[in-house]
Design an enzyme around this catalytic site. Structure first.
Site, PDB file in Angstrom:
ATOM      1  N   TYR A  95       8.894  -4.810  12.354  1.00 17.84           N
ATOM      2  CA  TYR A  95       7.734  -4.337  13.117  1.00 17.84           C
ATOM      3  C   TYR A  95       7.365  -2.875  12.849  1.00 17.84           C
ATOM      4  CZ  TYR A  95       7.018  -8.697  15.541  1.00 17.84           C
ATOM      5  OH  TYR A  95       6.705 -10.004  15.825  1.00 17.84           O
ATOM      6  N   GLU A 137      10.076 -13.326  20.803  1.00 20.76           N
ATOM      7  CA  GLU A 137      10.777 -13.908  19.657  1.00 20.76           C
ATOM      8  C   GLU A 137      12.287 -13.910  19.853  1.00 20.76           C
ATOM      9  OE1 GLU A 137       9.090 -11.715  16.383  1.00 20.76           O
ATOM     10  OE2 GLU A 137       7.104 -12.516  16.846  1.00 20.76           O
TER      11      GLU A 137
END
Length: 404
Positions: A95, A137
């Site tokens: 990310y 997630e």
């Protein structure tokens, strides 16, 4: 949480993102892959080449900006993307890389219009959005690994059977190499298959719907051979068709996906598919036959002709055992199709046909197929007054809009 000033700055960029969003995401992917080519082992090369991923990300960024003060409104989108990420193996450490290159792309495309204030606001907003994805997630990774028969990452499966279903679709029956139990799944979900193809610099990961009912000792995928070896999609599907034989081992991730049949409901269900879009529908059909044989099901499949129509005998056999009305549409039937009465309707599925032949008022509708096909079905159902909560669909690839 974001402060009010940051929210106002993000919202002020919504009109700009509507115009320049796809340009920004195109620059983003190009720059990120130049600096981190290892990520090409995860991302779908075909979707990149065709611009699908760029369009999908542009839509997501636009929605995030529009609803930055009410991110709960885009939770369904977050959930859908998170399923894909878990299936592919996207991890928290990816990310910051994405965030860095997204800000670089915004600055490159917008130039002086992307002031320090705007870049800083987007950096803060991205941090909040990324944390939301990472949190969702993490729960999905935990659930996939710790469920009965579950696992983390990719697990080796052997091709037990390879069956040609039509001229363009072949089924692969996959059993775990370790012989242990496999995870259950919901009818309509998919698995990821990771391939290392000789001569390719990077691995290829493709997601395929499971095409049989859960509860078996195997997973089945039914793969369409795409035309053109020079295209990324064609390269992978042709490799599976021509080079992967019985006895070979494939790396598989645990089942994922937010498109699945609601097996708790007893109301009628209509399953509509075009081409290889029938794979999740057959899983749903077989599941209903196993668990709810009295449930009213209309199974509608559209194909060019009998040469490319897969799993036809299986559907007919299942329909005979349950309360299923199966209807086949061919838009380019062969003479052999006509002689053998291989189809029910010549042409396309229309709003008028649906109105006359299915229970519009009570049914839940599930559909999958090429995007133009799905747009037509979606428009027809909405014109007929079917409410959004009874319309369910799946894209083979990144999300797109079905609105016409």
């Amino acid at each position: 949480m974001l402060d009010q000033k940051t929210i106002e700055i993000i919202k002020s960029t919504v009109p700009v993102l509507e115009v320049h969003g796809e340009q920004i995401t195109t620059v983003f992917y190009k720059t990120m892959f130049e600096n981190h080519p290892e990520l090409l082992n995860i991302f779908n090369h075909a979707n990149q080449k065709q611009g699908k991923q760029q369009r999908a990300l542009a839509g997501t960024v636009y929605a995030a900006a529009k609803y930055i003060d009410n991110l709960e409104a885009i939770l369904p989108v977050v959930n859908q993307i998170a399923h894909k990420h878990r299936s592919l193996g996207i991890l928290p450490e990816h990310y910051p890389i994405v965030g860095k290159h997204l800000l670089i792309a915004i600055k490159e495309v917008l130039g002086d219009a992307a002031t320090d204030e705007i870049i800083n606001a987007w950096a803060d907003a991205y941090g909040v959005i990324a944390d939301a994805f990472i949190s969702v997630e993490a729960e999905m990774y935990d659930a996939a690994a710790n469920q009965k028969g579950g696992w983390d990452g990719f697990r080796p499966f052997i091709v037990g059977n390879k069956v040609e279903e039509s001229e363009v679709i072949t089924s692969f029956y996959l059993k775990p190499v370790d012989g242990k139990e496999i995870a259950a799944f919901k009818p309509g979900q998919y698995i990821s298959v990771k391939l290392e193809i000789e001569g390719e610099d990077f691995t290829h990961i493709r997601q395929y719907s499971l095409s049989d009912a859960p509860g078996k000792s195997y997973y089945r995928i039914s793969v369409k051979k795409e035309a053109g070896l020079e295209t990324p999609d064609g390269k992978v599907s042709n490799y599976l068709h021509s080079s992967v034989e019985e006895g070979e081992v494939l790396q598989i991730s645990a089942p994922a996906g937010d498109f699945f049949l609601d097996t708790e409901k007893v109301t009628p269900v209509v399953l509509i598919s075009g081409g290889v879009g029938l794979t999740p529908m057959v899983s749903m059909l077989n599941t209903v036959a196993d668990l709810q044989p009295e449930k009213e099901v209309t199974f509608i499949h559209a194909a060019q002709n009998g040469k490319v129509h897969a799993l036809k005998d299986e559907v007919a056999s299942t329909a005979a055992k349950a309360k299923v009305n199966s209807v086949v549409f061919y838009d380019q039937p062969t003479e052999e199709d006509r002689e053998n009465s291989s189809f029910d309707v010549e042409g396309y599925i229309t709003k008028e046909w649906l109105k006359e032949n299915v229970d519009i008022a009570q049914s839940d509708f599930y559909f999958c197929g090429p995007v133009p096909f799905m747009k037509a079905i979606n428009a027809a159902l909405k014109d007929l007054g079917v409410t959004d909560d009874r319309i369910h669909f799946e894209f083979f690839g990144p999300m797109a809009s079905l609105e016409v």
